[in-house]
Structure formats: C-alpha cells, structure tokens
Scaffold this active site. Sequence first.
Site, mmCIF file in Angstrom:
data_model
loop_
_atom_site.group_PDB
_atom_site.id
_atom_site.type_symbol
_atom_site.label_atom_id
_atom_site.label_comp_id
_atom_site.label_asym_id
_atom_site.label_seq_id
_atom_site.Cartn_x
_atom_site.Cartn_y
_atom_site.Cartn_z
ATOM 1 N N SER A 1 0.852 -1.193 0.000
ATOM 2 C CA SER A 1 0.000 0.000 0.000
ATOM 3 C C SER A 1 0.885 1.239 0.000
ATOM 4 O O SER A 1 1.989 1.224 0.559
ATOM 5 C CB SER A 1 -0.879 0.025 1.258
ATOM 6 O OG SER A 1 -1.486 1.304 1.401
ATOM 7 N N TYR B 1 -1.592 -1.120 10.308
ATOM 8 C CA TYR B 1 -1.633 -1.420 8.871
ATOM 9 C C TYR B 1 -0.355 -0.919 8.189
ATOM 10 O O TYR B 1 0.266 -1.641 7.394
ATOM 11 C CB TYR B 1 -2.869 -0.733 8.295
ATOM 12 C CG TYR B 1 -3.139 -0.913 6.819
ATOM 13 C CD1 TYR B 1 -3.839 -2.023 6.356
ATOM 14 C CD2 TYR B 1 -2.740 0.057 5.894
ATOM 15 C CE1 TYR B 1 -4.130 -2.169 5.002
ATOM 16 C CE2 TYR B 1 -3.024 -0.076 4.549
ATOM 17 C CZ TYR B 1 -3.725 -1.193 4.104
ATOM 18 O OH TYR B 1 -4.013 -1.327 2.766
HETATM 19 P P1 NAP Z 1 -11.577 -5.785 0.618
HETATM 20 O O1 NAP Z 1 -12.591 -5.561 -0.442
HETATM 21 O O2 NAP Z 1 -11.965 -5.612 2.031
HETATM 22 O O3 NAP Z 1 -10.957 -7.235 0.389
HETATM 23 C C1 NAP Z 1 -10.104 -7.823 1.317
HETATM 24 C C2 NAP Z 1 -9.998 -9.288 0.975
HETATM 25 O O4 NAP Z 1 -9.120 -9.917 1.913
HETATM 26 C C3 NAP Z 1 -11.334 -9.977 1.041
HETATM 27 O O5 NAP Z 1 -11.503 -10.817 -0.068
HETATM 28 C C4 NAP Z 1 -11.236 -10.794 2.324
HETATM 29 O O6 NAP Z 1 -11.996 -11.987 2.216
HETATM 30 C C5 NAP Z 1 -9.749 -11.096 2.379
HETATM 31 N N1 NAP Z 1 -9.315 -11.439 3.735
HETATM 32 C C6 NAP Z 1 -9.297 -10.644 4.831
HETATM 33 N N2 NAP Z 1 -8.882 -11.343 5.904
HETATM 34 C C7 NAP Z 1 -8.631 -12.603 5.473
HETATM 35 C C8 NAP Z 1 -8.211 -13.782 6.108
HETATM 36 N N3 NAP Z 1 -7.923 -13.842 7.425
HETATM 37 N N4 NAP Z 1 -8.066 -14.909 5.367
HETATM 38 C C9 NAP Z 1 -8.325 -14.889 4.033
HETATM 39 N N5 NAP Z 1 -8.743 -13.783 3.374
HETATM 40 C C10 NAP Z 1 -8.899 -12.663 4.099
HETATM 41 O O7 NAP Z 1 -10.317 -4.820 0.415
HETATM 42 P P2 NAP Z 1 -9.402 -4.456 -0.856
HETATM 43 O O8 NAP Z 1 -9.333 -2.995 -0.890
HETATM 44 O O9 NAP Z 1 -9.809 -5.198 -2.056
HETATM 45 O O10 NAP Z 1 -7.984 -4.963 -0.313
HETATM 46 C C11 NAP Z 1 -7.197 -5.934 -0.964
HETATM 47 C C12 NAP Z 1 -5.732 -5.653 -0.644
HETATM 48 O O11 NAP Z 1 -5.355 -4.412 -1.230
HETATM 49 C C13 NAP Z 1 -5.436 -5.528 0.851
HETATM 50 O O12 NAP Z 1 -4.188 -6.145 1.136
HETATM 51 C C14 NAP Z 1 -5.304 -4.033 1.045
HETATM 52 O O13 NAP Z 1 -4.465 -3.711 2.123
HETATM 53 C C15 NAP Z 1 -4.698 -3.632 -0.274
HETATM 54 N N6 NAP Z 1 -4.843 -2.219 -0.598
HETATM 55 C C16 NAP Z 1 -6.088 -1.673 -0.773
HETATM 56 C C17 NAP Z 1 -6.185 -0.320 -1.111
HETATM 57 C C18 NAP Z 1 -7.512 0.333 -1.342
HETATM 58 O O14 NAP Z 1 -7.562 1.555 -1.494
HETATM 59 N N7 NAP Z 1 -8.617 -0.399 -1.385
HETATM 60 C C19 NAP Z 1 -5.038 0.459 -1.260
HETATM 61 C C20 NAP Z 1 -3.792 -0.132 -1.069
HETATM 62 C C21 NAP Z 1 -3.712 -1.474 -0.749
HETATM 63 P P3 NAP Z 1 -12.815 -12.628 3.449
HETATM 64 O O15 NAP Z 1 -13.214 -11.514 4.364
HETATM 65 O O16 NAP Z 1 -13.945 -13.324 2.784
HETATM 66 O O17 NAP Z 1 -11.859 -13.590 4.077
#
Ligand code: NAP
Length: 253
Positions: free
Chosen positions: A145, A158
């Site tokens: 991130s 985080y």
């Molecule tokens: P999201 O929609 O909340 O998705 C998060 C995913 O992680 C979900 O599919 C969730 O599935 C899974 N997850 C969480 N805890 C888990 C566990 N213990 N075991 C297995 N799966 C787990 O968020 P997102 O924005 O798409 O995030 C995806 C990645 O991108 C993350 O690493 C986040 O830090 C990174 N990121 C996001 C942004 C942004 O702006 N959105 C920016 C930079 C980086 P379940 O809950 O079904 O397990």
Amino acid sequence: MFERFRLDGQVAVVTGAGRGIGRGIALALAEAGADVALAGRTVAQLEETAHTVEALGRRALVVPTDVTVSEQVERLADRAASELGHLDILVNNAGILVDQEAQAIRDDDWLRVIDTNLNSVMRCARAAARYMIPQQRGSIVNIASIFAYTPAPRFSSYVAAKGGMISFTRALALEWARYKVRVNAIAPGYVHTELNEWALSNPQIRDGLIRATPLRRLGTPEDIGLAVVYLASPAADYMTGEIVVLDGGYVIR
Ligand code: NAP
C-alpha cells in the site's frame, strides 16, 4: 514478443479473491490465460469470482482459507497444485484495516492486523515455495500500500504491516533468486472497495483524494490486475525485489 505477457497454462493462487482488488486480480490473471485458485473466508464471494473466471474460459478452484491459519494455507497450496496441476503464481492480496489511534491500540487488534497482512505473506510464500523451488520457476506478487510511504493517521498497525511486507518482499527476492522464483510487490493508491467504503463513500473525502492525485482519479481493481499480470508474466522475467507504486502519482505530489 507480446506473447510473453500471456499466462497460458500457468496456475495462480490469489488470496482475498472474493471481492475488491483480489477479484480484479483473479479476473485479470484469467483473462491473460491462467487457471486460478481463489482463497478467502467468504465462500459465496469466492464462488461468484469462480463463475466469472470460468466464463472467461479458465478453470477456477474455490479453496476456503483463513490466511492466519498455517494448516489452511498449506492445504491451499496443495490443492492448487494437485487439482490444477502445478503452482506458478502467488498473489498475496488478503488484508484488513483497523482504524485506531496509536495510543489506544489493543494487543489483539495489533496482532490481528499484523497476522492477516504480514505473517500471512510469509505463510503463503512458504507454502508455495514447496512447489516453486523444486520446479525452479515462480512469481510472487505482494499487495502492499502507499500507506507504507505516506502513512495516514490512525492506521499505524496497517502501515507497519505493509512496510514489513515491502522489506520481506526484498528479502525473499534475494533469497529465492537462485531458484528462479521472483518476488515483487505493488503498492496501490486509493481504490474504492469494502476496505475503505466508510471513507470513500463520503463525497468530500473522495473528491479530496481525487484532487490530491495528479492523474485525477481513484485506482480500480483492473489497474492493479493489469500490473499483477505483467509482474507474474515472462515479460517481467528480469524483475525481482521491485515495489511498483501504482497510485496515479499520489506519493510524488
Ligand atoms: P476488501 O474488499 O476488504 O478485500 C479484502 C480481501 O481480503 C477480502 O476478499 C477478504 O476476504 C480477504 N481477507 C481478509 N482477511 C482474510 C483472512 N484472514 N483470510 C483470508 N482472506 C482474508 O479490500 P481491498 O481494498 O480489495 O484490499 C485488498 C488488498 O489491497 C489488501 O491487502 C489491502 O491492504 C490492499 N490495498 C487496498 C487499497 C484500497 O484503497 N482499497 C489500497 C492499497 C492497498 P474474506 O473476508 O472473505 O476472508
């Protein structure tokens, strides 16, 4: 030459593949030709991604997995390799965010964030290495991130996890280069997903972030998926230990 951007015949594991960025990554990998093992805890969401992967003509394997549990992660790698044939690509995308002022952090929240965002990367890479090292081929992409570069207040757990992920990416890249296993990371900027719905559904916050982004838009799961395809593909055969900041220019502003 452009054939080298394709992933035909390759098998990928994507964690957190049921929604948001992970879903975008899984679909991009499938469009590029890979079969995909989909990991996460919410089976209904994984199944929905699986249907879309299959509609793209690729095989999908739903493997309910909690990335904080080593046995489940080992099983994920084993099932991907045995049921899809091998394991070539791992995308460590699963992540959570906890909003807390540093002076109020509770041990269990801190540990949960570090375990889900950082320890899971070690677990999944270790499990995948059992297949990638013997075959002397593999590509691991970790989703970090921009908060590792430009932290926002109230997210120190985080930020620490993502910073650790970046250092771990470089350490693994060095250690596994001799096995031809490449390890890179992507540091996305702001992408509207469930992770930040509480903030980005507020038009003032959203517009402020867009104004602060030189390319004047938020990122999309497709933007991240396309970069993962490149890093995973033979086109990136000479790239390892690299962190691709993918944020519309946010951190350089
Ligand atoms: P999201 O929609 O909340 O998705 C998060 C995913 O992680 C979900 O599919 C969730 O599935 C899974 N997850 C969480 N805890 C888990 C566990 N213990 N075991 C297995 N799966 C787990 O968020 P997102 O924005 O798409 O995030 C995806 C990645 O991108 C993350 O690493 C986040 O830090 C990174 N990121 C996001 C942004 C942004 O702006 N959105 C920016 C930079 C980086 P379940 O809950 O079904 O397990």
